[in-house]
Write a protein that holds these residues in place. Structure first.
Motif, PDB file in Angstrom:
ATOM      1  N   LYS A 186      53.219 -12.632   6.446  1.00  0.00           N
ATOM      2  CA  LYS A 186      52.839 -13.863   7.148  1.00  0.00           C
ATOM      3  C   LYS A 186      52.010 -13.549   8.391  1.00  0.00           C
ATOM      4  N   GLU A 187      52.425 -12.537   9.141  1.00  0.00           N
ATOM      5  CA  GLU A 187      51.679 -12.176  10.342  1.00  0.00           C
ATOM      6  C   GLU A 187      50.353 -11.538   9.991  1.00  0.00           C
ATOM      7  N   GLN A 188      50.294 -10.779   8.908  1.00  0.00           N
ATOM      8  CA  GLN A 188      49.029 -10.201   8.471  1.00  0.00           C
ATOM      9  C   GLN A 188      48.027 -11.291   8.096  1.00  0.00           C
ATOM     10  N   LEU A 189      48.493 -12.353   7.429  1.00  0.00           N
ATOM     11  CA  LEU A 189      47.615 -13.462   7.078  1.00  0.00           C
ATOM     12  C   LEU A 189      47.088 -14.154   8.332  1.00  0.00           C
ATOM     13  N   GLU A 190      47.949 -14.321   9.315  1.00  0.00           N
ATOM     14  CA  GLU A 190      47.507 -14.939  10.568  1.00  0.00           C
ATOM     15  C   GLU A 190      46.455 -14.074  11.255  1.00  0.00           C
ATOM     16  N   ARG A 191      46.635 -12.766  11.220  1.00  0.00           N
ATOM     17  CA  ARG A 191      45.659 -11.870  11.829  1.00  0.00           C
ATOM     18  C   ARG A 191      44.322 -11.931  11.103  1.00  0.00           C
ATOM     19  N   ARG A 192      44.361 -12.075   9.787  1.00  0.00           N
ATOM     20  CA  ARG A 192      43.102 -12.200   9.043  1.00  0.00           C
ATOM     21  C   ARG A 192      42.372 -13.469   9.443  1.00  0.00           C
TER      22      ARG A 192
END
Length: 399
Positions: free
Chosen positions: A130-136
């Motif tokens: 979830k946090e990786q998607l937000e960073r993208r």
């Protein structure tokens, strides 16, 4: 005195070198790397770098233990001189290209949720999916393009959430991108962008800027001069070019040439222009806005008449063909849940209905901070902020 062999040659320091495989190639033999492929619409190129383990060509001769080029003495037999050419040739072949650089694949430790808490205690742990998607999404809205870009927020129906959509997109891009962003009210019939945003120490509008367009376009003009005509949003870091909603449309008529001059000024001083359009799709300023647009955004609510007006607009642009059709196919639809008693399923159903008309659709949950008064990104609920980030990332994907 030792005997000189023909393949020996003196170095600058007076010592002799042979044509061994491990001799360093001359500076003029450096191999240039090809540029990353370009898309039809300008976008940030991404360099693809092979892994360090793959960097050595199978055609190369076995390398000595020392990785650095060596100066050899007369007692070491000379090697054939063809090998360096073969090594350079192997690196020059597209299918065999190798690099001594390694890809940086390290993730910044998690900063959200329980993983972030563990990192605060010194237990290093990577981010969740979830946090990786937000960073993208953050990376998508933080990029700078090779030239200014214009986003038009449109819907022929009044009250379809065009102004809140313009404000929130401007806030997301400005807060993350670090470059100048302009929210521009292109409505000649009671545009309310100025009412819903912070006012600067003056009351200038788009008409005042138009009167000084030539001055601002002169080579000696400085960017600070623009502060006389736009209204800076101190918290969200973008600027607003207001219309004048307290006068009749006839008193702030913008022709095609007027719009061109305004757009030239905006493109000189801002990397991103987000235009809040009016409702008259036949107006000169509306049509000229479309002419300069790179990305079309259809703003709508969950009300059926707003969604229908947006769909009809996309179909009309599609029927015109050419650039209009391209903008229609690549449009992004942002569906805002404007009813406190509405459901996320309603917004999703509207978004799904645009799947055959637009490139992408995003939904925004209900948030009272967007209903009236001055709009600020920091006043939104965390879930609403995340939704606007995802919507802006969808818009940025085709810029």
């Amino acid at each position: 005195m030792s005997e000189h062999r023909p393949d020996d040659f003196p170095t600058r320091a007076g010592r002799r070198r042979t044509g061994r495989v491990d001799d360093a190639p001359a500076a003029g033999d450096a191999v240039s790397r090809s540029a990353a492929p370009q898309r039809d619409v300008p976008a940030e190129p991404i360099a693809q770098v092979p892994q360090f383990a793959d960097r050595v060509s199978s055609e190369a001769q076995p390398a000595p233990q020392s990785p650095a080029p060596r100066i050899v003495t007369d007692s070491v037999p000379a090697q054939p001189r063809q090998a360096p050419t073969r090594l350079r040739s192997a690196r020059s072949q597209p299918a065999e290209r190798r690099s001594f650089l390694t890809r940086d694949t390290a993730d910044v430790p998690a900063s959200r949720g329980f993983r972030g808490f563990l990192n605060s205690l010194g237990i290093r742990i990577g981010p969740s999916e979830k946090e990786q998607l937000e960073r993208r999404d953050i990376r998508a809205v933080s990029q700078h393009w090779p030239g200014p870009r214009t986003i038009a927020v449109v819907n022929g129906k009044g009250g379809a959430n065009k102004t809140p959509t313009t404000v929130m997109l401007a806030a997301v891009f400005a807060r993350n991108g670090g470059g100048p962003v302009l929210a521009w009210d292109n409505n000649e019939t009671r545009g309310t962008l100025g009412w819903r945003t912070e006012q600067g120490p003056h009351d200038s509008t788009v008409m005042d800027l138009l009167d000084h367009a030539d001055e601002l376009l002169s080579p000696s003009a400085q960017s600070a001069l623009l502060a006389r005509y736009v209204h800076h949003q101190t918290e969200d870091r973008y600027d607003v070019l207001r219309s004048k909603p307290d006068v009749l449309a006839s008193e702030q008529k913008i022709t095609e040439s007027d719009f061109d001059a305004l757009h030239e000024v905006a493109s000189k001083y801002f990397r991103l222009n987000i235009i809040d359009s009016g409702n008259d799709e036949s107006a000169e300023r509306w049509l000229r806005m479309i002419h300069h647009t790179h990305q079309l955004v259809i703003a709508t609510t969950t009300q059926e008449e707003h969604a229908e007006a947006g769909a009809l607009l996309l179909e009309a642009l599609q029927s015109r063909g050419g650039r209009y059709a391209e903008l229609s196919r690549n449009a992004v639809v942002i569906v805002s849940q404007s009813d406190r008693n509405g459901t996320a399923a309603q917004a999703t159903a509207i978004a799904d209905g645009f799947s055959h008309l637009a490139r992408a659709a995003a939904t925004i949950p209900y948030d009272a901070a967007l209903l009236k008064g001055r709009m600020r990104f920091g006043l939104l609920k965390p879930g609403t902020q995340r939704a606007w980030l995802a919507a802006a990332a969808a818009v940025a994907d085709d810029l």
